[in-house]
Write an enzyme that holds these catalytic residues in place. Structure first.
Site, PDB file in Angstrom:
ATOM      1  CE1 TYR A 472      -3.865   2.220   0.654  1.00  0.00           C
ATOM      2  CE2 TYR A 472      -2.767   2.911   2.679  1.00  0.00           C
ATOM      3  CZ  TYR A 472      -3.779   3.072   1.751  1.00  0.00           C
ATOM      4  OH  TYR A 472      -4.712   4.061   1.924  1.00  0.00           O
ATOM      5  CE  LYS A 476      -3.998   5.130  -1.501  1.00  0.00           C
ATOM      6  NZ  LYS A 476      -4.952   5.583  -2.536  1.00  0.00           N
ATOM      7  CE  LYS A 736      19.946  47.548 -10.017  1.00  0.00           C
ATOM      8  NZ  LYS A 736      19.562  48.919  -9.721  1.00  0.00           N
ATOM      9  CB  THR A 869      30.119  49.752 -18.336  1.00  0.00           C
ATOM     10  OG1 THR A 869      31.402  50.141 -18.821  1.00  0.00           O
ATOM     11  CG2 THR A 869      29.681  50.696 -17.242  1.00  0.00           C
TER      12      THR A 869
END
Ligand SMILES: CCCCCCC[C@@H](O)CC(=O)SCCNC(=O)CCNC(=O)[C@H](O)C(C)(C)COP(=O)(O)OP(=O)(O)OC[C@H]1O[C@@H](n2cnc3c(N)ncnc32)[C@H](O)[C@@H]1OP(=O)(O)O
Length: 919
Positions: A472, A476, A736, A869
């Site tokens: 079982y 299950k 951001k 950058t």
């Protein structure tokens, strides 16, 4: 500890040991003295064909390389001769101590395309195979009061996975089986655990650099299998996820939930909806605590408390009206829970197909009498063999299906020793295979109408395992893995699949719980309102993030809670050669669930990503946490930094210093010095302690870019040797636009001996793809003013200083030796994985080159700030431009000439002896 884990005298069976994981296990066991049964059918991964060579080759290798003892066995784990595999061990070696259930096949397909055969064959090999083998070995292990069993689960089983409804069901079934066997075997010293190794997949292939991908192999899995099966281990009834040197325990977490006064009148779907946030919030409550259980909730206590609540449960403001006219199929609805569900659905205006192999008619009669002539229709078809006919009943009567509640079930409880094959297979049929068949039958209808609800029924035995219920519990549990997969596949098509684990008194449960324990407190009517709610649109609207889908709820007696997986941070080793002893010696880390460090993965992808990030984090910690010059014997503790002239020279060389500049490259030069930007280097060891992965969601080290850097020197010149220590803390965490997160850490570096501050750094990390969870943003109070200044390069004015420098193609290879071993700067495959054409130059390297030129032109400076950058590729030419301001601040900009982009912007230095007020 250094004792070697020996398997001398132990007899080990490894299934599917002709290749892959199983082969490595077999070899490792043999290497440590075990006698090994190498079982392999010789089949391919698809499950077809038979070739006895695979097992023979491994046996030969064991004999040849380790002078070990091994026998081959070619029987199929799920065939009629499965027990022969155990017999082979007993005949050859007289006993069986360790069983590793490893054999498996794949038959991936979307649920829409998966046929019954594809489903059954996968369940057969994985789950039935493990059952048969374990069943055959169990009496020996019991008699000798020793046994170690490993079931091989998978993240797909725990969390579901697209295209793997069969595999997920089988794999989660193995967890339920293992949990039960662990409970039954404990007093016989039979310890049983499950492992869920992360395999290579399209997903991992896309996100992982090849050198980590390579580590998803079996060598990193075997050490855990060996540790868990050694005679010294005490670990049992546990689940582990592992891959590439990561090892972590995964356990259940159950919310404190919510109690309601259990009475049929006011314990309604509305009252549950009204408290939904409380059911799912995983916070302790006065009446109950969040638990990490291995068994069902203390229902008697919870119900007693629930009964003390006012009779009237708050119904909230939302009325459930979306079920009017909807058609629901409920299996096993002739009595018990199914009948109660049927009544509740009818009460909310739904049309009900009452399926029951025995007597649906009396329920139908009741419903039609109470709610109108055409409320319900009876169906007597067999859910295992005739599922499509049940759907036909619904179509014939109501011409649609909106909701499926898989409720029917049987029990055949017996200790594992006494369990018969018939007990095993019949329970699996009614629970798992019928659930499959019923879902399969409604699926095309749901797909076509772009909506549908499935509520599947598991049990606390399936979640936690239960004594006497191996069959079982396995069935299950398998429904959990199956349902999660359907939720993933159906979610995109408007189909919601959730699972309940009810605690109710029914004809079925009377065989488990005593009359006294139940004593009418656990009326099925205290389960059904949740089922109705799970089939309502009103609940879906409550959760804006994709609705309520793929979730598990425990419910009964007036209490309702949510249950989910939880994993601690786990233990990661980057050692290329991990041994079981390493895991034994670090076991407290593998099973560590320190508060605040846990995660609750809800999908295979989330779980796997978290594992891979832990591996990458460890790699980064290795990368930034190493001493810049191991040759100096520098202390390698987090935040600690010992250095001498060699580190200084290496650093200067990494910024382009030449042999003509003796003050940078010769320690005996009277003006010997390290360049001022060396100020950032000691702080790098402290970066891991920022715990960036805890600050933001979806953190991935490989996606981290150095965004900005600031420092302030407290000395006019940096020393060229010393012992330093840095303490780091997060200052700012920003989202951001959901595309990236920015994290700023403040790092104070002090002289380890005097405690005097030498330099203060602020490092900004730009983490692509990461998100800041609500309420976790940090505004950046206390940040240095110069660090947050936006220094605009005056475009209308020519610079008063220009400097050009062509970087060498090998510069990153040299610079990294100053302490930033991030593979992004050296390993082409890592760079490619995060979408750079080549390894990029360290931000601090091109900053250092620029700052060297400024230093030589303008003289020493006290503060520096830059924004990175654009990336620089080693070999590119840089142009540095400087504009001295009246206040002693030099604004500068660096351009990558080859690619004509600004790479350092918003950048400035404040020259020494210039006061801040003039800024
Ligand atoms: C001290 C110990 C250090 C240890 C370091 C260990 C790690 C190292 O190994 C890693 C490295 O060295 S990586 C190499 C150096 N860094 C780089 O090359 C990054 C270069 N920068 C970029 O590519 C982009 O600017 C990029 C990708 C960062 C941003 O570009 P976009 O996505 O196009 O962003 P954009 O649309 O312009 O702006 C979005 C918002 O983000 C802010 N922002 C932009 N660049 C930022 C940056 N560099 N730092 C901080 N914030 C930044 C913008 O202001 C904008 O914010 P808002 O939306 O609020 O206006």
């Amino acid at each position: 500890m250094s004792d070697t884990l020996s398997f001398k005298g132990r007899v080990v069976i490894v299934t599917g040991a002709g290749g892959g994981l199983g082969k490595v296990y077999a070899l490792e066991f043999a290497k440590r003295g075990a006698k090994v049964v190498v079982n392999d059918l010789g089949g391919t991964l698809g499950g077809a064909g038979s070739d006895s060579k695979a097992a023979d080759v491994v046996v030969e290798q064991i004999k040849r390389e380790y002078n070990g003892e091994a026998v081959a066995n070619y029987d199929s784990v799920n065939g009629a001769n499965a027990a022969n595999i155990v017999k082979t061990a007993v005949d050859a070696f007289g006993r069986v101590d360790v069983l590793v259930n490893n054999a498996g096949i794949l038959r991936d397909a979307s649920f829409a395309k998966m046929d019954a055969q594809q489903f059954a064959s996968v369940v057969d090999v994985h789950l039935n195979g493990a059952y048969k083998l374990t069943k055959a070995a169990w009496p020996y292990m019991r008699d000798q009061k020793f046994g170690r069993i490993i079931n091989t689960a998978s993240p797909a089983g725990l969390f579901g996975n697209f295209g793997q409804a069969n595999y997920a069901a089988a794999k989660m079934g193995l967890v339920g089986l293992a949990e039960t066997l662990a409970k039954e075997g404990y007093k016989y010293n039979i310890l049983v655990n499950s492992i869920a190794p992360l395999a290579r997949s399209r997903m991992t292939e896309n996100v992982l650099p090849p050198h980590i991908l390579k580590e998803l192999g079996p060598e990193k899995i075997a050490p855990l299998v060996l540790y868990l099966t050694h005679e010294s281990t005490k670990v049992t009834n546990s689940i582990f996820e592992l891959a590439a040197g990561y090892y972590g325990q995964t356990r259940w977490e159950r919310s404190a939930g919510q109690i309601f006064n259990p009475n049929e009148k006011s314990f309604t779907p509305e009252s549950i909806l009204n408290k939904w946030d409380s059911i799912t919030d995983f916070k302790d409550k006065p009446f109950n605590k969040v638990e990490h259980p291995s068994q069902l909730a203390d229902y008697n206590t919870l119900t007693a408390k629930a009964k003390q609540l006012p009779q009237e449960n708050d119904q909230g403001k939302i009325k459930i009206s979306s079920l009017g006219g909807k058609v629901v199929i409920i299996t096993g609805a002739g009595g018990g829970l199914g009948k109660s569900h049927a009544q509740w659905f009818a009460r909310y205006g739904a049309k009900v197909v009452v399926n029951d192999i025995k007597d649906p008619d009396s329920v139908v009669a009741e419903l039609n009498k109470q709610f109108g002539a055409n409320t319900a229709v009876a169906d007597k078809h067999n859910i295992v063999t005739e599922a499509p006919k049940i759907v036909s009943t619904a179509m014939a009567k109501f011409n649609r299906v909106d909701i499926l509640v898989n409720n029917a079930g049987i029990l055949r409880d017996k200790s594992f020793l006494k369990m018969t094959d018939d007990d095993w297979f019949s329970v699996l049929q009614v629970h798992l295979f019928a659930t499959f068949a019923m879902c399969k039958a409604v699926w095309p209808i749901f797909l076509e109408q772009g909506s549908g609800f499935i509520i599947n029924t598991t049990s606390t035995s399936g979640i936690y395992g239960n004594f006497g219920q191996a069959n079982y519990a396995a069935a299950k549990a398998s429904i959990l893995g199956f349902s999660k997969t359907l939720a993933i596949e159906g979610g995109k098509k408007g189909i919601r699949v959730n699972v309940i684990a009810p605690h109710a008194e029914t004809a079925m449960t009377k065989t488990i719980f005593g009359e006294k324990e139940l004593s009418n407190h656990f009326d099925p009517a205290y389960v059904s309102p949740l089922v109705v709610l799970l089939a309502s649109e009103e609940l879906q609207k409550k959760n804006r993030r994709g609705g309520v889908n793929g979730q598990l709820y425990e419910v009964g007696g007036g209490w309702c809670g949510q249950t989910r997986w939880q994993r601690g941070p786990g233990y990661v080793s980057r050692s290329p050669n991990i041994q079981p002893e390493l895991l034994r010696d670090n076991w407290s880390k593998v099973v560590n669930f320190t508060k605040g460090k846990m995660i609750n993965p809800s999908s295979t992808e989330q779980s796997s990503m978290a594992i891979l990030q832990a591996v990458q984090k460890a790699e980064m910690e290795n990368a930034t946490g190493q001493s810049s010059n191991p040759g100096t014997g520098a202390e390698n503790v987090k935040g600690g930094f010992n250095f001498n002239y060699r580190d200084c020279i290496l650093y200067n060389l990494g910024l382009g210093a030449t042999s003509k500049e003796l003050k940078y490259v010769y320690e005996k030069d009277p003006d010997f010095q390290v360049l001022p930007t060396f100020a950032v280097i000691p702080s790098m060891n402290s970066v891991p302690s920022l715990a960036m992965d805890d600050l933001v969601d979806d953190f991935n080290y490989a996606m981290l870019l150095h965004g900005e850097q600031y420092f302030k020197l407290n000395v006019s010149k940096l020393p060229t040797s010393g012992q330093l220590k840095t303490v780091a803390k997060p200052l700012q965490v920003l989202d951001k636009s959901g595309k990236a997160a920015v994290i700023v850490g403040g790092m104070t570096t002090v002289n380890a001996k005097t405690g005097k501050t030498l330099v203060y750094n602020e490092g900004t990390f730009f983490v692509r793809g990461a998100h800041v969870p609500k309420g976790k943003e940090m505004k950046g109070e206390g940040r240095a003013r110069f660090a947050t200044e936006n220094f605009k390069a005056p475009q209308d004015k020519s610079p008063d200083f220009v400097f050009e420098y062509t970087t060498s193609e090998d510069l990153a290879a040299l610079y990294r030796l100053s302490g930033d071993y991030n593979p992004l700067h050296i390993d082409p495959s890592v760079a490619k994985a995060v979408k750079f054409p080549k390894p990029i130059l360290h931000g601090l390297c091109f900053l250092g080159i620029s700052a060297k030129a400024l230093y030589e032109h303008y003289g020493p400076y006290e503060e520096l700030k830059v924004r990175f950058t654009n990336v620089v590729i080693p070999g590119d030419k840089l142009r540095v431009k400087g504009w001295k301001q009246a206040n002693g601040v030099v604004i500068f900009q660096t351009i990558d000439v080859d690619r004509n982009v600004v790479v350092l912007d918003s950048a400035a230095i404040r020259l020494q002896n210039v006061t801040r007020s003039k800024l």
